[in-house]
Design an enzyme around this catalytic site. Structure first.
Site, short mmCIF file in Angstrom:
data_model
loop_
_atom_site.label_atom_id
_atom_site.label_comp_id
_atom_site.label_asym_id
_atom_site.label_seq_id
_atom_site.Cartn_x
_atom_site.Cartn_y
_atom_site.Cartn_z
N LYS A 93 -20.53 -20.51 -9.64
CA LYS A 93 -19.82 -20.38 -10.92
C LYS A 93 -18.39 -19.93 -10.69
O LYS A 93 -17.45 -20.41 -11.34
CB LYS A 93 -20.58 -19.38 -11.81
CG LYS A 93 -20.18 -19.40 -13.28
CD LYS A 93 -20.60 -20.70 -13.94
CE LYS A 93 -20.30 -20.71 -15.43
NZ LYS A 93 -21.27 -19.96 -16.21
N TYR B 162 0.86 -1.19 0.00
CA TYR B 162 0.00 0.00 0.00
C TYR B 162 0.90 1.25 0.00
O TYR B 162 1.86 1.31 -0.75
CB TYR B 162 -0.97 -0.06 1.19
CG TYR B 162 -2.17 0.84 1.02
CD1 TYR B 162 -3.00 0.70 -0.09
CD2 TYR B 162 -2.46 1.84 1.94
CE1 TYR B 162 -4.09 1.52 -0.28
CE2 TYR B 162 -3.55 2.68 1.77
CZ TYR B 162 -4.36 2.51 0.65
OH TYR B 162 -5.44 3.33 0.46
#
Length: 764
Positions: free
Chosen positions: A95, A40
């Protein structure tokens, strides 16, 4: 399984131990302040600036290239209809799970709360920069056609509505092969399409791309044959309307060559089937029940070539054969879309794969001696490990050749190796295990059935068709637990302490005494032992009253091993029985031995353990690549502990020169191909992926497999007993329900193998 029980189990599965089926995990180190500063602020600014200069750098510095959005508005979910975006989320998560386990793609589900086409398209376009591809799912027709068309035109990443194209691609591959077997040509056959939804329209268009003629196609919707003289036809239906003087399915079926069912159950009668041409091709793909039952169709026409959407019949048209691998190939060349050339390449690759020799691993999974291209095998099986190495390269090549690839692949062999490595982290072994067991169920004794978890495992294996359980325990306790579990199947419950089985006690005790009377055993003591469930259960297996046995859940391993060895004993020519654990790791399955029995085997015993372990790996369809482990590498220590491993390797090299085995070797060198190649290029393991580890003693093996299990959360199948006369397997104390189910499947497969060997010996 009752619908109520299935409902409860499905809800628990989705809710526990953590809601949902997918999660996000870090791919970079994050332990130190330095790591976090790179992940970060301030380090993250650098890739941001690089991407600002060139947006394509997002593929280099972020996960975009392996992210596919699974997007739905919940308007056409499975067989549930328009249930809304929130209710569709479990399906979309599912899925995403399939994307991950079959092709190592990170599928992120997104549910969009609108049925307005413009708003849906605008939403997807706005979030598209996040993703490498878009999988549209469960959107009702005709909106699905317009949404996909616009997104494909307006986005520069792969977009596919799987409900349309997945079924089309898989069924087209099956149809090409079925036509070849029937000695018919695509351009000549008369085709009937029952259904006019997104999948039916896409299937028909793809068949036309492979040569089917419009004048030979009849499509039906819920009102009957779609005719050109009908009023208010949509553009999609108008394309397939006919001017033939027919109105019903019965009329359409007469003299037809191919029936494609994407509609509802049981609309095709035997009479309709009989009216079709010779060698009819019937793809009855309505789910969960096809347009005509598989067995009824085969009983009606012996010359039929049949496919369904079901996994319990041959030739399953399953979308999982397509979408993970199509997106994999598209992502890997950074394709700007999924075009017709790529879809057709996937069709051809699937069709061709079904004609190739089938790996033993697939034969094992489906309980076949040898699957080969024929009327009952026209498309590959979902568990075929070759799919990821064959379909993505075909799709990627088509993308390159058709000009939509932005990152061409130069080394195709290296690419295939990378694809195979991607497929090593899921639970294929467990699925193979269960499928193989189901192919030829056996009677398995559960020696501790009056424990709730053991009975749960017995219930699962019964309901899943893995085995026929025989329950040992206090009958009233077992019945009470069965009631609690809603396990109402009528299966045998035997209490070895009950007078009801006195005749069996006497017969078993006499047999046991006769085998051990010169080992200090009396007939009286034998009768007492037969009232103990492990002795009684083992005698059931020995006498052929059962095919296998599971025990050890509630007792320490040595306590259970003793009666098993006394009753069953070692197989002929086996000096040492041993145990193997299969660990399902991120590197793929690892076979570890000996994990439970032999404390400090000598060189000869280690060699025998290695051979028996190699046989276990082969039984599960893996070619054993075996490292005999030590703290030393190739003669670096003269200590006896290292020397015995070295001697065991010498024995194996001399007695089994074809076996890929080497050592003594340290674990990191065995499992790290690059490290091994750089330091020991002479090793028989160099350049190979080790999948079998033989440990120098019990403590090292037992500690290692339990560390893997607890620290890495690796699934464990085992300990699998090898070297006994019969299929008897002892669980670790406190084994989970899943572990017991898996071990039951092992016991079934063990019994299957013994039956095969017995038949082969009788034939010879």
């Amino acid at each position: 399984m009752s619908k109520q029980k299935q409902r409860r189990e499905a809800l628990v599965y989705h809710a526990k131990p953590q809601p949902g089926k997918i999660k996000i995990v870090p791919t970079k180190p994050y332990a130190t302040q330095r790591d976090l500063a790179l992940a970060y602020s301030p380090g993250v600014a650098e890739p941001c600036l690089e991407i600002e200069k060139d947006k394509s750098n997002a593929y280099k510095y972020t996960s975009k290239g392996n992210l596919v959005a699974v997007i739905s508005n919940g308007t056409a979910v499975l067989g549930l209809g328009n249930i809304g975006p929130e209710a569709s989320k479990p399906v979309m998560e599912g899925k995403g799970l399939l994307f991950k386990i079959f092709a190592d793609i990170d599928g992120i589900d997104i549910e969009v709360d609108t049925e307005d086409v413009d708003e849906f398209v605008r939403t997807v376009k706005n979030i598209a920069p996040t993703f490498g591809g878009i999988n549209l799912e469960d959107i009702k027709a005709p909106e699905a056609f317009e949404i996909e068309r616009r997104l494909k035109e307006e986005l520069d990443i792969p977009v596919m509505h799987d409900d349309q194209h997945g079924t089309a691609i898989i069924s087209a591959a099956a149809l090409l092969n079925a036509l070849e077997l029937a000695d018919k040509k695509m351009e000549d056959v008369q085709i009937v399409i029952s259904g006019a939804g997104a999948a039916a329209v896409s299937c028909t268009k793809l068949y036309k791309a492979f040569g089917a003629k419009a004048e030979n196609i009849v499509m039906l919707d819920s009102k009957g044959v779609i005719r050109k003289d009908a009023e208010n036809l949509s553009a999609a239906k108008l394309e397939f309307a006919t001017d033939k003087d027919i109105r019903t399915l019965e009329e359409a079926m007469k003299d037809s060559d191919v029936f494609i069912g994407l509609s509802i159950a049981d609309i095709v009668s035997p009479e309709m089937l009989l009216s079709m041409a010779d060698n009819p091709i019937v793809f009855a793909m309505a789910n969960p029940n096809p347009e005509i039952a598989y067995d009824l169709a085969l009983d009606t026409r012996k010359d039929i070539i049949m496919a369904t959407g079901r996994s319990d019949h041959p030739n399953q048209v399953n979308n999982v054969l397509g979408f993970p691998f199509i997106f994999r190939g598209a992502l890997d060349v950074r394709a700007t879309g999924i075009n017709e050339e790529m879809k057709m390449a996937a069709v051809k690759a699937l069709a061709e794969l079904a004609k190739q020799p089938v790996p033993e691993q697939v034969n094992i999974a489906y309980g076949e001696t040898r699957l080969s291209f024929n009327r009952e095998y026209i498309i590959p099986k979902p568990f075929d490990p070759r799919l990821i190495a064959e379909i993505p390269p075909a799709v990627a090549k088509a993308a390159i050749e058709s000009g939509v690839a932005q990152q061409p692949i130069e080394d195709w062999e290296k690419y295939k190796e990378e694809l195979l490595q991607r497929s090593g982290s899921d639970n294929k072994v467990v699925r193979l295990l269960h499928n193989r067991a189901k192919s030829n169920k056996k009677r398995i004794v559960f020696a501790e059935a009056d424990h709730l978890d053991v009975l749960k495992a017995a219930q699962i294996v019964y309901e899943e068709g893995i085995a026929d359980p025989i329950l040992l325990g206090k009958k009233e306790v077992v019945l009470e637990l069965k009631k609690e579990l809603e396990f109402d199947a009528d299966i045998p419950i035997l209490d070895p302490t009950s007078q009801e089985f006195d005749e069996k006690h006497i017969r078993y005790a006499t047999k046991f005494w006769e085998s051990r009377k010169r080992s200090g055993t009396t007939l009286y003591s034998s009768k007492i032992k037969m009232r103990e469930r492990n002795y009684f259960g083992a005698m059931m297996v020995l006498e052929g009253d059962a095919d296998g046995m599971i025990s050890g859940y509630s007792r320490a391993y040595p306590t259970v091993v003793k009666p098993i060895f006394e009753v069953i004993g070692r197989a002929a020519n086996v000096k040492k029985a041993a145990t193997v654990n299969i660990m399902i790791t991120d590197m793929g399955p690892l076979f570890l031995a000996d994990t439970s029995i032999n404390i400090d085997p000598n060189a000869e015993e280690l060699a025998e353990i290695a051979l028996n372990t190699a046989n276990v790996a082969s039984t599960f369809g893996f070619d054993p690549v075996m490292a005999l482990l030590s703290y030393a590498n190739y003669g670096s220590s003269s200590h006896q502990n290292a020397k015995k491993v070295r001697d065991a390797v010498s024995i194996l090299h001399e007695s089994n020169p074809k076996l890929v085995v080497d050592g003594e070797i340290q674990t990191d060198f065995a499992l790290n191909k690059e490290l091994l190649q750089s330091q020991f290029p002479f090793s028989k393991l160099a350049g190979k992926k080790v999948n079998t580890l033989i440990f120098p003693n019990l403590e090292s093996a037992n500690i290692t497999y339990k560390l893997l299990k607890e620290l890495n959360k690796a699934d464990s199948i085992g300990p699998i007993m090898v070297g006994l006369r019969k299929s008897v397997h002892i669980l670790q104390l406190g084994a989970s329900v899943d572990e017991m189910v898996n071990m039951t499947a092992v016991a079934v497969i063990d019994a299957q193998e013994r039956e095969k060997r017995k038949k082969a010996k009788a034939t010879n």
